[in-house]
Write a protein that holds these residues in place. Structure first.
Motif, PDB file in Angstrom:
ATOM      1  N   GLU A   1       0.814  -1.212   0.000  1.00  0.00           N
ATOM      2  CA  GLU A   1       0.000   0.000   0.000  1.00  0.00           C
ATOM      3  C   GLU A   1       0.855   1.272   0.000  1.00  0.00           C
ATOM      4  OE1 GLU A   1      -3.019   2.776   0.176  1.00  0.00           O
ATOM      5  OE2 GLU A   1      -2.987   0.717  -0.515  1.00  0.00           O
ATOM      6  N   ASN A   2       0.508   2.196  -0.887  1.00  0.00           N
ATOM      7  CA  ASN A   2       1.163   3.496  -0.987  1.00  0.00           C
ATOM      8  C   ASN A   2       2.660   3.361  -1.266  1.00  0.00           C
ATOM      9  OD1 ASN A   2       1.009   6.324  -1.018  1.00  0.00           O
ATOM     10  ND2 ASN A   2       1.711   6.473   1.093  1.00  0.00           N
TER      11      ASN A   2
ATOM     12  N   TYR B   1       5.498   8.518  -9.310  1.00  0.00           N
ATOM     13  CA  TYR B   1       4.424   7.563  -9.606  1.00  0.00           C
ATOM     14  C   TYR B   1       4.585   7.025 -11.023  1.00  0.00           C
ATOM     15  CZ  TYR B   1      -0.380   5.786 -10.151  1.00  0.00           C
ATOM     16  OH  TYR B   1      -1.490   5.001 -10.369  1.00  0.00           O
TER      17      TYR B   1
ATOM     18  N   GLY C   1       2.412   4.635  -5.210  1.00  0.00           N
ATOM     19  CA  GLY C   1       1.974   5.531  -4.148  1.00  0.00           C
ATOM     20  C   GLY C   1       2.673   6.876  -4.212  1.00  0.00           C
TER      21      GLY C   1
END
Length: 248
Positions: free
Chosen positions: A46-47, A117, A141
């Motif tokens: 995540e991220n 990103y 992320g």
């Protein structure tokens, strides 16, 4: 470019031979020998990043490519692709901008790509020369710029980020999947130039050393739309969009 076929569709990745020539050549060699076929998405943190490669329970010998390469974290400014700076300061470098279309930074005589990103890097172990492109990751992320000059960035996703950014997050340490059933299989990774003419997707990216791109940067630095109450007058290199479109 190379392409990655997933069950959900195709991802197009532009390599960066101007900054990581040995890694770019090795990724093409690995793709052409079929090394990535049957590999998998093995990590979704995540991220942070989505990572792919051959799991330990699905090994394949490397024939024409190389398992590891000397790191290409940065390069000398002399002979590097054209660097177009943006006027804003940066936390991680004395100057940031774009080099051959890629977000980049430079300090003194060295220039390197930035972890924005959609940028793709070559995974490695502790030793700087323990990567080579057999394992790759993409930033999904907030830009982990602390990785700059610590990992070799090899390119960027031009099309298909939506297929990678929505991967189910792994429940193991660092987002690795705990079981084979959680992984997403990679059907094939190939070189776009090897496809028959009629199967190639042709894209255009706006030149980052052009007056049009400078105008784009300025428009993003000070947003003039009526919605903005306090336009900042500044922009982070990772927040500058690179326009890409299908070639007509």
């Amino acid at each position: 470019m190379v392409y990655m076929d997933l069950p959900s569709g195709r991802v197009l990745i532009e390599l960066a031979p101007g900054h990581a020539p040995n890694h770019a050549a090795n990724i093409r060699a690995l793709a052409r020998e079929g090394y990535y076929d049957g590999a998998a998405i093995v990590r979704a943190q995540e991220n942070y990043v989505v990572q792919w490669g051959r799991p330990e329970d699905s090994p394949r010998p490397i024939r024409t490519g190389r398992a590891t390469l000397p790191a290409e974290f940065d390069r000398d400014r002399s002979g590097a692709p054209t660097f177009t700076p943006i006027p804003d300061s940066d936390t991680y470098a004395s100057e940031v901008g774009f080099s051959a279309g890629f977000p980049a930074a430079r300090d003194g005589q060295r220039v390197w790509l930035a972890h924005c990103y959609g940028m793709v890097g070559a995974g490695r172990d502790l030793a700087p020369d323990s990567g080579g492109g057999a394992e790759l990751y993409v930033v999904i992320g907030q830009a982990p710029r602390h990785l700059d000059r610590n990992v070799t960035l090899v390119g960027r996703v031009l099309q298909g980020m939506e297929l990678l950014s929505i991967m189910k997050r792994g429940t193991g340490d660092l987002g690795f999947y705990k079981t084979p059933a959680e992984r997403t299989p990679i059907q094939h990774i190939g070189v776009v130039a090897d496809l028959p003419e009629g199967q190639r997707v042709r894209l255009e990216a706006l030149r980052t050393d052009s007056p049009t791109f400078r105008a784009l940067v300025d428009s993003r630095r000070t947003r003039r739309e009526s919605w903005f109450v306090r336009p900042t007058g500044h922009i982070n290199v990772c927040n500058v969009p690179l326009p890409v479109r299908a070639r007509r």
